[in-house]
Structures are given as C-alpha cells and as structure tokens.
Design an enzyme around this catalytic site. Structure first.
Site, PDB file in Angstrom:
ATOM      1  N   HIS A 197       0.833  -1.202   0.000  1.00 18.53           N
ATOM      2  CA  HIS A 197       0.000   0.000   0.000  1.00 18.53           C
ATOM      3  C   HIS A 197       0.871   1.256   0.000  1.00 18.53           C
ATOM      4  O   HIS A 197       0.592   2.222  -0.680  1.00 18.53           O
ATOM      5  CB  HIS A 197      -0.916   0.043   1.222  1.00 18.53           C
ATOM      6  CG  HIS A 197      -2.108  -0.827   1.061  1.00 18.53           C
ATOM      7  ND1 HIS A 197      -2.121  -2.135   1.458  1.00 18.53           N
ATOM      8  CD2 HIS A 197      -3.316  -0.583   0.517  1.00 18.53           C
ATOM      9  CE1 HIS A 197      -3.284  -2.658   1.169  1.00 18.53           C
ATOM     10  NE2 HIS A 197      -4.035  -1.743   0.591  1.00 18.53           N
ATOM     11  N   GLU A 438       1.443 -15.393 -19.216  1.00 19.47           N
ATOM     12  CA  GLU A 438       2.282 -15.084 -18.051  1.00 19.47           C
ATOM     13  C   GLU A 438       2.692 -16.351 -17.300  1.00 19.47           C
ATOM     14  O   GLU A 438       3.167 -16.285 -16.176  1.00 19.47           O
ATOM     15  CB  GLU A 438       1.595 -14.055 -17.144  1.00 19.47           C
ATOM     16  CG  GLU A 438       0.146 -14.304 -16.823  1.00 19.47           C
ATOM     17  CD  GLU A 438      -0.489 -13.168 -16.028  1.00 19.47           C
ATOM     18  OE1 GLU A 438       0.211 -12.255 -15.567  1.00 19.47           O
ATOM     19  OE2 GLU A 438      -1.720 -13.204 -15.852  1.00 19.47           O
ATOM     20  N   ASN A 461       5.885  -9.914 -15.442  1.00 18.69           N
ATOM     21  CA  ASN A 461       6.098 -10.048 -13.988  1.00 18.69           C
ATOM     22  C   ASN A 461       5.868 -11.492 -13.553  1.00 18.69           C
ATOM     23  O   ASN A 461       6.672 -12.100 -12.861  1.00 18.69           O
ATOM     24  CB  ASN A 461       5.147  -9.139 -13.205  1.00 18.69           C
ATOM     25  CG  ASN A 461       5.201  -7.704 -13.660  1.00 18.69           C
ATOM     26  OD1 ASN A 461       6.174  -7.291 -14.267  1.00 18.69           O
ATOM     27  ND2 ASN A 461       4.158  -6.935 -13.391  1.00 18.69           N
ATOM     28  N   ASP A 462       4.723 -12.028 -13.984  1.00 19.96           N
ATOM     29  CA  ASP A 462       4.432 -13.410 -13.613  1.00 19.96           C
ATOM     30  C   ASP A 462       5.207 -14.399 -14.467  1.00 19.96           C
ATOM     31  O   ASP A 462       5.610 -15.455 -13.973  1.00 19.96           O
ATOM     32  CB  ASP A 462       2.925 -13.680 -13.702  1.00 19.96           C
ATOM     33  CG  ASP A 462       2.217 -13.204 -12.447  1.00 19.96           C
ATOM     34  OD1 ASP A 462       2.717 -13.479 -11.344  1.00 19.96           O
ATOM     35  OD2 ASP A 462       1.177 -12.528 -12.556  1.00 19.96           O
ATOM     36  N   CYS A 509       2.777  -6.064 -21.116  1.00 20.66           N
ATOM     37  CA  CYS A 509       2.222  -5.116 -20.136  1.00 20.66           C
ATOM     38  C   CYS A 509       2.847  -5.285 -18.750  1.00 20.66           C
ATOM     39  O   CYS A 509       2.455  -4.627 -17.802  1.00 20.66           O
ATOM     40  CB  CYS A 509       0.701  -5.231 -20.067  1.00 20.66           C
ATOM     41  SG  CYS A 509       0.153  -6.812 -19.428  1.00 20.66           S
TER      42      CYS A 509
HETATM   43  C1  PEP Z   1       2.301  -9.378 -15.075  1.00 22.48           C
HETATM   44  O1  PEP Z   1       2.251 -10.429 -14.436  1.00 22.48           O
HETATM   45  O2  PEP Z   1       3.291  -9.022 -15.736  1.00 22.48           O
HETATM   46  C2  PEP Z   1       1.158  -8.446 -15.074  1.00 22.48           C
HETATM   47  C3  PEP Z   1       1.120  -7.399 -15.862  1.00 22.48           C
HETATM   48  O3  PEP Z   1       0.171  -8.695 -14.194  1.00 22.48           O
HETATM   49  P1  PEP Z   1       0.271  -8.354 -12.623  1.00 22.48           P
HETATM   50  O4  PEP Z   1       1.553  -7.635 -12.378  1.00 22.48           O
HETATM   51  O5  PEP Z   1      -0.930  -7.570 -12.300  1.00 22.48           O
HETATM   52  O6  PEP Z   1       0.251  -9.735 -12.024  1.00 22.48           O
HETATM   53 MG    MG Z   2       0.320 -11.097 -13.711  1.00 25.71          MG
END
Ligand code: PEP
Ligand code: MG
Length: 582
Positions: A197, A438, A461-462, A509
């Site tokens: 947060h 992902e 990211n994932d 993304c």
């Molecule tokens: C990701 O995993 O790259 C993604 C954009 O989703 P989040 O970060 O919300 O899991």
């Molecule tokens: Mg993700």
C-alpha cells in the site's frame, strides 16, 4: 538500534518499487518496541498507568480520525473504511477496561497490559483458517503498534518540518497516508510485500521508493544523509562526497531528461525508420488516466480491475463497475481500454473474497478463480460488455494456463451476451478478448492461444516468477528474480513469433515494458504494443524514437545467443549508453 556508530558509506540493495532518485536527511521509524520489558509496578502507580493507557487510547483515536479524513481525500471513502474499523475497536469500552483491569489485577505497567490484551484478541485471529480473520489480526497489530507508540510518546516522528527520507522497518497503510502529509522525499523500507500500500501511494505521488532492504532501519541514524535510488533499488547511507556527487549528477540528468521528455508527449512512438509501436498505459488507479492522456498514451493496455477491490469488504455491483469502465472508455476514446477481469489471488488478496491457499501463487487465482466463481465473473462481464458500447474496450483474461480455460471463459462470455440481448441492453457484440501470457505453459502454447483469441499480452512479472520459480514478492530471493534471464527472453521471443504466425498482435504489459533497458530488445523481437506505468510513458517513447528496427533486430539476435542474465544486462547497458537511449 544502529549496528555501527561510524559514518562510513553503507550500500544496501533492495527491490526498486517507485522510480527516481532522491536524497536528504533520514527519519527512522522503528516498529513500536514489541520486546518491551514486562514491568510490574507498585500499587501506588496503578492510577498513573491507567491514565497513561487512557491518554494513549484517546491520542490514537484522534490520530485515526485525522488519517481517516486524509484517506477519504486521497483514496476515497471505501479506502478509509479500514480506519473506521480501527476506531470502532478503540471505542469499544471492553478493551479499555480489560487494559485497566490488567494494570490493576496483575500490577502491570500500561505497555505490558496493552500488549497482553491485544495479544488475547490477535492470537486466535492469527491462528484462524479463514484468511479474512488473519487479515483482521493485522488490523489489530497495526492498532497495537499505534497505541504502544503513543504510550512511548514517539508520535513526533510522524510530523516533521523539513524534507526527509523515510527509513522504516515496515509501513502500514495508515502510516503511509499519515506520512504523506509531510514532505517525504523517498521511502527506504525493510519489509517486502506487506508494504504494497505504501508502494502504491509512493508511485502515485511520484516518490522514489526501495523496499525489501532488510537492514536499512538498523544501519541508519535519524538525521543521517541518505540516497534512495528507486530505479536501481539501491539505498546508500552516509555516502562519501564522491558518491554524493555521482547521484547529484544522476538526479540532475533525470530532471533535465524529464523536462526534455515532455516535448515528445505529442509525437508518435515510432522508430527512426518509421515502425510504429503502440505505447499505452497501465492503469492501477483512476487518477492514472489523466496522467496517461497528458503523456500522450495511445490507450490503456491494462486496467488492473482488482485494484478496485482493495480496501473494501464487498464487490462493486454491475452498475458501479459499468459506470467506472464506461468513464474510462469515454475518457480514452477512440483509443483502446483493455480491461483485465479480476486477477484475484496470490499476493492480491482482498477482504471481499475468502482466500485460503496453501501456496497462493500456484493456487486458485486469476481466470481459474473466476471460472469457479461464475457469479463474480458474470457480473463483471456484463459491466464490461455494456461499457464497451462504443467499441473501444477490449477484455483481457489473466493467468491462462490452457486452451480449455479460454474456451470455458468464452462460453460464459457468449452466455452473458445472450442474456444482455434478452435484456435489451446495448453492448459490444464483437468485444475483442485477449489472453495474458504469463505462465510458461501459455507461452509454449502461444500459437494456440493466439488462434483462440483476439490478442496476446505478455505479463512479464508473472512470466518471470513462474519460469524461474522465484516468488516475486519474496525479498529473500529478490536478487534472483530476473526478467532478463535468457529463458524468459526466449519465451518472449517465441510468444511474439507465434502471435505473428497467427496474425495476432502481441503486447507486453509487465514492468519490463517500462524498462528502457528492454525497449530496443522488445522492438527487435517485433513487439506490437507496450503498456507501461504512466511515469514510464515518455522515457519509453524516447527510447523507441531513438532506435531503428535494423539496429534493434541486430541487438536482439546477439542477445538471444547469450546464456546468462549478467551477459544480457552488461550488453544492453553498454548498448544503451552508446546509443544514448534514455
Ligand atoms: C504481469 O504479471 O506481468 C502483469 C502485468 O500482471 P500483474 O503484475 O498484475 O500480475
Ligand atoms: Mg500477472
């Protein structure tokens, strides 16, 4: 608290959480001493200790009222509810009288009595199977810290006149909001995921932050000079004059760059040889949309709708969701707004949904969870389909791991469409449906995924987390969480190639899209769209405008022969310096 008394330079590595460089005097915030020595008191002190406890309760309550008001202004009424709940706990006379009784009967000082009575409330909650109860234990713990801090009279540290860098063991949402009323230059935080947060707040206020530092509070004195490099995830305590100079230059470079970058807001994101890469923004908070527009975003490539569910105890109904999505679509029209359905689970745990997974990142999350909870999914789909009336909305499915999941989701989408037809509600009959890639299984099946959907969006990211088996929220292994790992890069290349074989556009993304070290590489791989945090729009656009496709493709060919992330990073850094890309 400090480990060493000298003032030699200390360099700490953490996780970059909010970009930028800031420096100044530190203000250290330790958690209230939970190891407070248990003290018994003579009978004559009982009234004084009861009075101290009463005053601490009153002061805490006043503080929380102020924080609640501040939170209402900054994050809305729903976000302020958590503080209302804490005030209610304090106002309950049973707790205050239990503390007074404890002081009287057990001859304890106020701190020990407060700690004891809160422990009685927290312990059963913490042991509960129900994750909502465990979260509630966290609320009690925050409150206990606050009361104890008031007893220990440490409140002054929350108010300061001069610009300061906050160094903290951890930050609760309340602390973050309260601190943001002062002139905070940067955050250096020892904890990891728990501070999310604070991190969200830091990003939205454009305050550099590094988390997961583990020992920053221990090796910093209040007043010490400290540098926070939110881009590299580095914190330097007591920098030498040379280090200070280097960072002054870096900060100045960033300032000039930001100033210069504003000139390109209205220019296209095309390479020097005219290849257009669509540059969009990720939207975590509604306020991001205005920033995205100002920076010339060509759409929203990711709306993290689950952010709507934070700090509230219920799901928004169809109408509330519809109005929100519609306002986003209207404000970005004619550009796309890509609405990702709720990606609940893993680290995104919300009060409105009981979540109890042994291994949350590998448990029920994203689309899996929605397929199992059709009512939540259907309500959201109705709202999205209706908001898409003007044909500039796309839908995105998170955490897809198999083709069957796409089919199942599509079957529900078709059912919702026929319900809307029956209800005579206007909606977009051709709403494009995209798949987030992902997870390695989705990456390896990318051609099939592309064939079954309208577009692909790579969640790096994932994808990094699952390819490398590295929990993205764990500060202990943050150093091996590496998006430039050759295995991750090869998967990205394969996804893009597979998408193009099926004539499907491919976006990135994840955070990598906003990292200018990756821009030329992704361009060279043939990426069609990049969706980035709003603060990264202009730097990424500048990097695109600085490169030609032939250079980018050459770079990509070289990078894809490499076997270690170290080599990849070294090469990209050198290449970027030579090419003066941002
Ligand atoms: C990701 O995993 O790259 C993604 C954009 O989703 P989040 O970060 O919300 O899991
Ligand atoms: Mg993700």
């Amino acid at each position: 608290m400090k480990l060493q008394n000298d003032t030699s330079e200390i360099r700490l590595h953490g996780v970059p959480a909010s970009p930028g460089i800031a420096f100044g005097p530190a203000i250290c915030m330790y958690n209230a001493k939970t190891d407070h020595e248990r003290k018994t008191i003579p009978e004559s002190d009982v009234p004084t200790e009861i009075l101290r406890a009463t005053h601490a309760f009153e002061r805490t309550q006043q503080e929380l009222q102020k924080i609640k008001q501040s939170a209402q202004m900054r994050i809305g009424a729903a976000g302020a509810m958590i503080f209302e709940a804490q005030i209610m706990i304090l106002l309950d006379p049973t707790l205050a009288s239990a503390v007074a009784e404890s002081i009287k009967q057990k001859s304890l000082d106020a701190e020990s009595a407060v700690a004891d009575e809160f422990a009685k409330l927290e312990t059963p909650l913490r042991a509960s199977q129900d994750s909502r109860m465990r979260e509630r234990a966290g609320d009690f713990a925050d409150l206990r810290q606050r009361v104890l801090r008031n007893l220990q009279q440490e409140r002054t540290r929350f108010k300061f006149e001069n610009e300061s860098v906050i160094v903290a063991e951890s930050l609760s949402p309340a602390d973050a909001i309260e601190l943001s009323n002062n002139r905070v230059l940067a955050f250096a935080i020892d904890g990891g995921g728990l501070t999310s947060h604070a991190v969200i707040l830091a990003r939205s206020m454009n305050i550099p932050a590094v988390i997961g530092l583990r020992t920053a509070a221990n090796c910093t004195d209040t007043g010490a000079f400290i540098i926070v490099d939110g881009d590299a995830g580095i914190v330097i305590v007591n920098p030498t004059p040379e280090t200070r100079k280097t960072y002054e230059l870096k900060r100045e470079r960033i300032r000039l760059l930001t100033e210069r970058l504003s000139d390109i807001a209205t220019l296209p994101s095309t390479t020097t040889d005219s290849r257009h890469i669509i540059l969009e923004a990720n939207l975590d908070r509604e306020t991001d949309i205005a920033i995205a527009r100002r920076a010339g975003a060509e759409g929203i490539g990711l709306v993290r709708t689950e952010m709507m569910l934070m700090n509230r105890n219920d799901f928004p109904n169809e109408q509330e969701q519809y109005l929100y999505y519609k306002s986003l679509a209207e404000r970005m029209h004619p550009h796309w707004v890509t609405i990702r359905v709720f990606d609940i689970g893993a680290d995104k745990i919300i009060s409105a949904f009981p979540y109890d997974e042994q291994n949350p990142a590998l448990g029920k999350r994203g689309t899996r969870l929605l397929l199992d909870n059709e009512n939540i999914f259907i309500t959201q789909l109705r709202a999205i389909l209706r908001a898409a009336e003007h044909r500039n909305v796309r839908l995105l499915l998170p955490m897809i791991t198999s083709i069957e999941e796409i089919w199942e989701a599509q079957e529900i989408i078709e059912r919702v469409k026929s319900d809307l037809r029956r209800d005579k509600e206007p909606f977009d009959r051709h709403l494009p449906v995209g798949v987030m890639v992902e997870v390695p299984s989705a990456a390896l099946l990318a051609r099939g995924m592309a064939n079954e959907s309208d577009f692909l969006s790579i969640g790096t990211n994932d994808l990094t987390q699952y390819t490398l088996a590295v929990d993205r929220t764990n500060e202990n292994i943050a150093h091996i969480y590496e998006e430039f790992h050759p295995a991750v890069l090869r998967l990205i290349m394969e996804i893009i190639t597979a998408g193009h074989q099926e004539e499907t556009t491919v976006a990135v993304c994840g955070e990598m899209a906003g990292n200018t070290l990756a821009t030329a590489l992704l361009a060279g791989m043939g990426i069609d769209e990049l969706s980035v945090a709003t603060s990264r729009l202009l730097p990424v656009k500048s990097a695109i405008r600085n490169v030609s496709m032939s250079e980018a493709e050459r770079l990509t060919r070289t990078i894809l022969t490499m076997r270690t992330a170290r080599d990849v990073r070294a090469y990209l850094n050198e290449w970027r310096t030579e090419n003066d890309a941002t």
